[in-house]
Design a protein around this motif. Sequence first.
Motif, PDB file in Angstrom:
ATOM      1  N   TYR A   1       0.837  -1.194   0.000  1.00  0.00           N
ATOM      2  CA  TYR A   1       0.000   0.000   0.000  1.00  0.00           C
ATOM      3  C   TYR A   1       0.873   1.246   0.000  1.00  0.00           C
ATOM      4  N   VAL A   2       0.298   2.309  -0.517  1.00  0.00           N
ATOM      5  CA  VAL A   2       1.008   3.581  -0.518  1.00  0.00           C
ATOM      6  C   VAL A   2      -0.005   4.713  -0.470  1.00  0.00           C
ATOM      7  N   LEU A   3       0.391   5.818   0.167  1.00  0.00           N
ATOM      8  CA  LEU A   3      -0.391   7.042   0.076  1.00  0.00           C
ATOM      9  C   LEU A   3       0.120   7.832  -1.119  1.00  0.00           C
ATOM     10  N   SER A   4      -0.720   8.048  -2.085  1.00  0.00           N
ATOM     11  CA  SER A   4      -0.319   8.727  -3.316  1.00  0.00           C
ATOM     12  C   SER A   4      -1.326   9.817  -3.670  1.00  0.00           C
ATOM     13  N   ASN A   5      -0.809  10.955  -4.153  1.00  0.00           N
ATOM     14  CA  ASN A   5      -1.689  12.010  -4.660  1.00  0.00           C
ATOM     15  C   ASN A   5      -1.590  12.116  -6.177  1.00  0.00           C
ATOM     16  N   GLU A   6      -1.033  11.086  -6.793  1.00  0.00           N
ATOM     17  CA  GLU A   6      -0.734  11.129  -8.225  1.00  0.00           C
ATOM     18  C   GLU A   6      -1.988  11.242  -9.082  1.00  0.00           C
ATOM     19  N   LYS A   7      -3.081  10.647  -8.641  1.00  0.00           N
ATOM     20  CA  LYS A   7      -4.262  10.575  -9.514  1.00  0.00           C
ATOM     21  C   LYS A   7      -5.287  11.663  -9.232  1.00  0.00           C
TER      22      LYS A   7
ATOM     23  N   HIS B   1      -3.656   3.628  -1.972  1.00  0.00           N
ATOM     24  CA  HIS B   1      -3.684   2.818  -3.188  1.00  0.00           C
ATOM     25  C   HIS B   1      -2.881   1.542  -2.989  1.00  0.00           C
ATOM     26  N   LYS B   2      -3.199   0.536  -3.798  1.00  0.00           N
ATOM     27  CA  LYS B   2      -2.284  -0.587  -3.954  1.00  0.00           C
ATOM     28  C   LYS B   2      -1.049  -0.069  -4.693  1.00  0.00           C
ATOM     29  N   PHE B   3       0.089  -0.702  -4.417  1.00  0.00           N
ATOM     30  CA  PHE B   3       1.324  -0.219  -5.022  1.00  0.00           C
ATOM     31  C   PHE B   3       2.272  -1.369  -5.269  1.00  0.00           C
ATOM     32  N   ASN B   4       2.828  -1.419  -6.492  1.00  0.00           N
ATOM     33  CA  ASN B   4       3.794  -2.433  -6.850  1.00  0.00           C
ATOM     34  C   ASN B   4       5.196  -1.848  -6.717  1.00  0.00           C
ATOM     35  N   TYR B   5       5.982  -2.397  -5.780  1.00  0.00           N
ATOM     36  CA  TYR B   5       7.316  -1.853  -5.528  1.00  0.00           C
ATOM     37  C   TYR B   5       8.232  -2.028  -6.732  1.00  0.00           C
ATOM     38  N   LEU B   6       8.107  -3.173  -7.395  1.00  0.00           N
ATOM     39  CA  LEU B   6       9.035  -3.505  -8.482  1.00  0.00           C
ATOM     40  C   LEU B   6       8.812  -2.613  -9.694  1.00  0.00           C
ATOM     41  N   THR B   7       7.550  -2.440 -10.086  1.00  0.00           N
ATOM     42  CA  THR B   7       7.250  -1.623 -11.269  1.00  0.00           C
ATOM     43  C   THR B   7       6.990  -0.168 -10.927  1.00  0.00           C
ATOM     44  N   ARG B   8       6.848   0.097  -9.614  1.00  0.00           N
ATOM     45  CA  ARG B   8       6.552   1.429  -9.107  1.00  0.00           C
ATOM     46  C   ARG B   8       5.239   1.967  -9.672  1.00  0.00           C
ATOM     47  N   GLU B   9       4.302   1.071  -9.902  1.00  0.00           N
ATOM     48  CA  GLU B   9       2.998   1.464 -10.425  1.00  0.00           C
ATOM     49  C   GLU B   9       1.987   1.596  -9.292  1.00  0.00           C
ATOM     50  N   VAL B  10       1.269   2.706  -9.322  1.00  0.00           N
ATOM     51  CA  VAL B  10       0.183   2.907  -8.376  1.00  0.00           C
ATOM     52  C   VAL B  10      -1.046   2.178  -8.894  1.00  0.00           C
ATOM     53  N   GLY B  11      -1.582   1.290  -8.062  1.00  0.00           N
ATOM     54  CA  GLY B  11      -2.706   0.471  -8.486  1.00  0.00           C
ATOM     55  C   GLY B  11      -4.049   1.045  -8.058  1.00  0.00           C
ATOM     56  N   GLU B  12      -4.983   0.151  -7.832  1.00  0.00           N
ATOM     57  CA  GLU B  12      -6.346   0.563  -7.524  1.00  0.00           C
ATOM     58  C   GLU B  12      -6.422   1.355  -6.219  1.00  0.00           C
ATOM     59  N   LYS B  13      -7.395   2.271  -6.208  1.00  0.00           N
ATOM     60  CA  LYS B  13      -7.619   3.058  -4.997  1.00  0.00           C
ATOM     61  C   LYS B  13      -8.356   2.215  -3.973  1.00  0.00           C
TER      62      LYS B  13
END
Length: 608
Positions: free
Chosen positions: A201-207, A214-226
């Motif tokens: 999980y990560v707190l992101s303001n990107e979207k 959000h869900k977060f993939n460490y390897l790809t650094r992609e922010v996933g579903e809210k």
Amino acid sequence: MAFRVYQNKKTYLNIKTIGEASILQNALPEKHSLNWYRWAGPDRLVISLTGISRYEGEEIPTSMLIRYDVNQKQAIPLGRKSQGFIGDDVLYIAPDGEYLLLALQESIFDYPGVYRVNLADNSFTEIVRPQSNIWDWIADDKGIVRMGFAYADRTTRIYYRRTNDEKFNLISKIKDRDDDASKKNDLLEVVRVVSGKDEGYVLSNEKTGRFALHKFNYLTREVGEKVFDHPDNDLTSFSLSDDGSTLESVTYTDDRDRIVWFDAFYKKRQSALEKALPDQEIWLQSRSRDGNKTIVFTTSPTDPGSYFLYDAPGKKLERIAGLNDEIDPTQMAVTKYVRYPARDGLSIPAYLTLPVGRDPKALPLIILPHGGPFGVRDTLDFSSEVQFLANRGFAVLQSNYRGSDSYGEDYYKRGEGQIGRTMQDDLDDGMDWLVKQGIADPARVCIVGSSYGGYAALWGVIRNPERYRCGASFAGVTDWRSQLKYDSRSLKSRYAREWQGRVQGDKDFNLDTVSPVKLAANLQKPVLLTHGDDDTNVPFSQYKSFVAALKKAGKSVETHVYEGEGHGFEDPENEKDWLNRLEAFLAKHNPADLTSVDALPPPEAKAK
């Protein structure tokens, strides 16, 4: 239970066995301030302190760790004879208290490596060697160092691995000039890595421009579903279960701090406590590993707060401490959450406290800006200073001016590069709004604050003497150029650049034009100037420089130095002295008594 106590002009970290009367009282080292403390197993505490080191004639804030053994009643420093200024960057503490992971420089000239520190004998074992330009390391919930962040050439490089057996691989580069670089940097600073997984999980303001979970993939650094968000405010934190597998809660602040539980067990416990203690904020502050015992903190705008011990099996709620039991909540003034328009149309959130028993018309007003200024905000928490001023007959306005925390990215960025400029306008506009409402008398306004708020008070009376009858500052910045130089010595290079950018904005902007020390000759109004001589946030030199500049300009102000105090009051007697001095200062220059203001000279002009 471990808890902090200030008594007889000393700070103690006390330890009490639940169910027993005796308390172990441990005085902390003098000339050090307490940052945090954590249990390391059932019999040890790890304590973080900040003191002062001298380097090339300069005083530098320096953090350090102490291990306290409960059974032996012994405190032992955790560290090395030679190390950098940051000595408390703990990545992980083993649940049994056997060891911790510490990111540490061998000297101020080296990059930090990661060391396994045996808490029994303070022995160090290097587990991740220092690597070029990597300043930040992140471990997962099992103590595996999984990520590293390198900063060089205006680029952030992200390194990642899954296990101790793997090498760190470069998985991403972020250029500072990228449009979304700041969002991604903020995102990476709050990531929580879960063992055995590439997703967490990560707190992101990107979207959305507001921090959401959000869900977060460490390897790809992609922010996933809210997973969860708030429509108007940033989320401020989230918690996982001890094993990292389950999301437990999120917190945010709208008009007050709030928590949302996903864990059904604690959601039910929160609800039951809210019914038992109505009209209070309820916080499950700490808990035993089996969940049977919980430390509960309660507070409200009119109540400093209480600590309770909740025994779940026995269904017993026992009050164990109060922050100030001599405060009578029924005598306190009510604080309300309000909004007012800034001159550029921005809606400014604020808190307004009106004195009890007075008609809310043409009241004397105190503008009370918070410190920070960035990443900080006022809340509905009880404020002794606010209540003190309201009790003396003043209306009090606490503005969450642009740049304040939790209102989203756009609101935050509107404050960048606006110290002494539109940030200050927001305070003035709050005064105008209250005058227009008929609540405040424009001829009886003073500005008071601490830290950045202290700066705003000094700058307000210098910049707009026609508005303010007086200003009072504790620990205020007076010289931004000097303050940024001081800050850069204790910040890693990337953070130093970012902080200077937030303060200065346009690199060609002259900070001297918004620094009180450079414009001391322009001061026309009475000022109360105070500072602690052990301040490691805003150094005492800021006070001394302004006093010297005022003397050179032939200006006289009321001053006081609090010996041994840092960036706040440790000694209640000093806090009392500050309030007494402030009361006397206001009574002289902006009295709340309606019958005496006519005897004072009016401001040059009323606010527009």
